[in-house]
Motif scaffolding. Structure first.
Motif, PDB file in Angstrom:
ATOM      1  N   LYS A 169      -2.758  -4.905  -3.668  1.00  0.00           N
ATOM      2  CA  LYS A 169      -3.681  -5.240  -2.620  1.00  0.00           C
ATOM      3  C   LYS A 169      -4.181  -5.825  -2.212  1.00  0.00           C
ATOM      4  N   LEU A 201       1.037  -1.432   0.004  1.00  0.00           N
ATOM      5  CA  LEU A 201       0.107  -0.026   0.077  1.00  0.00           C
ATOM      6  C   LEU A 201       1.134   1.173  -0.132  1.00  0.00           C
ATOM      7  N   ARG A 229      -6.699   0.281   1.051  1.00  0.00           N
ATOM      8  CA  ARG A 229      -7.814  -1.039   0.798  1.00  0.00           C
ATOM      9  C   ARG A 229      -8.670  -1.122   1.286  1.00  0.00           C
TER      10      ARG A 229
END
Length: 615
Positions: free
Chosen positions: A399, A383, A599
């Motif tokens: 992700k 991330l 996310r």
């Protein structure tokens, strides 16, 4: 007496016998048939007896070491893969032979050493950058609360350390040692049972880890990364040829001190310097790689450790292949002027490919040109704060990794985010639907993660996914020549699920909640005591582990409502599995929250104490 104690005693005796020899060893001579026989021992000189006794002791110690680790070696040849069946069958078989280099190590040719140095540092690299990369070992923190973490003292190599850290956490949290296969264990359940009204950082889990357990996790992690770079065919392990074999029998503390003294006057400022000190081992089986890495752990703990591992990864991938992976191979992998690890280094260690981009697949630029992204699922994800600033778009491969562990990138540093429970990645029906829509959108997005598609692609998507938007909404979205993801997403949030959207007015109103843990390996000053009011704390340098409480509102909740959402707490042992909601707390913000929201959009985060730092 244990095997390990007996082994240490034998090694120490062998070393003492070695020191007692003042004369040069006699050259080996072939015996004639007449000389060989029962009379040999009677005619053996005292010096020859001493040398023979020394060899026997060291051979016995080595044999005991191999017997003690034989079970682990067999386990290590089993491929550690996630739930994705695509990884199945890519490992190296047990019966594959070793290359000649796997036993003794070879010198790197000067031309290759020059190419390697230039690839990493470029031309005209500053002494400050070289100092950063030549003074960072791969060492665990001595602080009990962060004992599972690799500590960083120099800027620059954090990208290498964070990637290794992610794999170490995978083995410590999700890989029972009895089998060697990475599967969810009971750490998360243990943590949940111990959590009640206040949820501490899981220091009780990490402080109980033995040095042996952490070392095994580190070795397995390094081996997996190098075989990943080597397409699961071979691992190249770089070491130093300036260290005598006698250091192998010492205890860890004295061993590290001896190596530190030996490396005190060595500098690496060019390819020729690198070529003089570098030694290369090539292993084609995982068991052999485990053996070599275990023997070289003191070297990787030394000040050259992070650089040696980066070199190992590059050589495992192959220098020519690394250059083919990259969009711009003319630039150094260590970025100027501050010496940070590039995205290519991080991607190499996480995915096995030294690509510069974080989106899925590749993007065709026309005229035979394209840029490459991540091409397969990964064990440890990624991330970045840059996505929240709209500089890039991280794809689903990074992700949504196989395990709930992510390297977190900021403008100047890499840290690690992880969960104790794999369920944080499980999607409900609505999240599944959004992922389906997002995947279809990204497949038509030729902007490099910019988040927009053509009108034609938009019509194709809503037809394939049976999204029944009102005519007025379709005309509004198509008022320009392209469709922006954020506008489409908000339109889907307002569209009932029965019409192909994401809104479910009959759904539950409760909030999903879980805990994430953020580890920053850079050693910073902090108070040693837990009571700030005592006034007697001694500032010490240590990494930081922060428990982040995360609340995810329903997808159809308006943004205004998320500001005052209550924070969830994990249920105790006597409670039902339903989410508990504590007293409302204001949402806290830090750059890490922006990363988490890439996310889990609209996530509301809270923590105790200072905000978690990603720099």
């Amino acid at each position: 007496m244990s095997i390990v104690d007996q082994e240490d005693e034998d090694l120490q005796m062998a070393l003492r016998l070695s020191m007692q020899q003042h004369e040069s060893p006699e050259p080996k001579r072939s015996k004639s048939k007449e000389d060989s026989g029962a009379g040999d021992s009677a005619e053996e000189s005292p010096e020859a007896k001493t040398r023979r006794r020394q060899r026997e002791l060291m051979a016995a110690a080595a044999e005991k070491r191999m017997v003690a680790s034989s079970i682990v070696e067999v386990v290590e040849d089993v491929d550690i893969v996630g739930p994705d069946v695509e990884d199945k069958g890519k490992g190296v078989s047990l019966d594959e032979g070793e290359s000649k280099d796997g036993d003794s190590g070879v010198e790197l040719p000067l031309a290759e050493a020059n190419q390697l140095f230039s690839m990493i540092f470029g031309e005209g690299v500053s002494k400050d950058v070289l100092t950063q990369w030549c003074n960072q070992g791969i060492r665990f923190s001595s602080d009990p609360e962060t004992s599972m973490g690799l500590v960083q003292h120099e800027g620059g190599p954090c990208g290498v350390l964070a990637a290794i850290q992610g794999f170490v956490l995978k083995y410590l949290l999700f890989s029972p040692e009895e089998t060697g296969n990475a599967v969810p264990n009971n750490f998360s359940n243990l943590a949940i049972r111990r959590e009640s009204k206040s949820v501490p950082v899981p220091a009780d889990i990490f402080s109980s880890l033995s040095e042996e357990r952490k070392s095994r996790a580190l070795v397995r992690s390094m081996s997996e990364i190098l075989f990943l770079c080597g397409s699961n065919k071979a691992a190249v392990i770089a070491s130093l040829n300036v260290l005598p074999d006698e250091t192998a029998g010492a205890a860890q503390g004295s061993e590290d001190e001896v190596i530190a003294k030996l490396l005190g006057g060595i500098s690496v400022e060019s390819g020729s310097h690198l070529q003089k000190v570098l030694q290369i081992n090539t292993c084609t089986s995982r068991s052999r790689a485990i053996q070599v890495l275990e023997a070289l752990l003191p070297v990787f703990r030394s000040r050259f450790g992070a650089l040696l591992f980066l070199i190992s990864a590059l050589l495992s991938r192959g220098l020519h292949t690394v250059q083919e992976d990259r969009d711009d191979p003319s630039q150094p992998l260590v970025t100027a002027p501050f010496g940070h690890a590039s995205q290519e280094i991080v991607n190499l260690l996480l995915s096995g490919n030294a690509v510069a981009n974080v989106f899925d697949g590749k993007i065709d630029l026309g005229d035979g040109m394209s840029v490459k992204g991540i091409s397969t699922t990964v064990q440890v994800g990624f991330l970045t704060l840059l996505e929240s600033l709209n500089y890039c778009k991280v794809g689903q491969y990074l992700k949504c990794p196989n395990w709930p562990i992510w390297v977190v990138g900021s403008e100047s540093h890499y840290t690690v985010l992880f969960a104790l429970d794999t369920k944080v990645q499980e999607e409900n029906e609505l999240e599944n639907r959004e992922s389906q829509i997002r995947k279809a959108f990204d497949a038509h997005d030729q902007s490099g993660g910019g988040g927009f598609i053509s009108v034609e692609a938009f019509h194709q998507i809503i037809k394939e996914l049976r999204i029944n938007l009102a005519r007025e909404k379709v005309d509004q979205l198509c008022s320009t020549d392209f469709i922006v993801w954020n506008e489409l997403w908000h339109a889907l949030l307002d569209l009932d699920q029965s019409l192909g959207g994401l809104k479910d007015p009959t759904g539950p109103t409760g909030k999903e909640g879980f805990h994430l843990y953020h580890f920053n390996g850079i050693a910073k000053l902090s108070a040693s005591g837990s009571q700030a009011s005592s006034g007697n704390e001694i500032p010490i340098q240590r990494p930081r582990l922060t428990n982040v409480r995360v609340t995810i509102p329903p997808r159809w909740t308006s943004e205004e409502m998320t500001v005052s959402l209550p924070v969830v707490s994990t249920p105790g042992t006597n409670e039902s599995n339903a989410t508990q909601v504590s007293c409302p707390q204001p949402a806290q913000h830090a750059p890490l929250v922006d990363c988490i929201r890439t996310r889990w959009p609209s996530a509301v985060c809270n923590w105790d104490g200072d905000a978690p730092s990603i720099v």
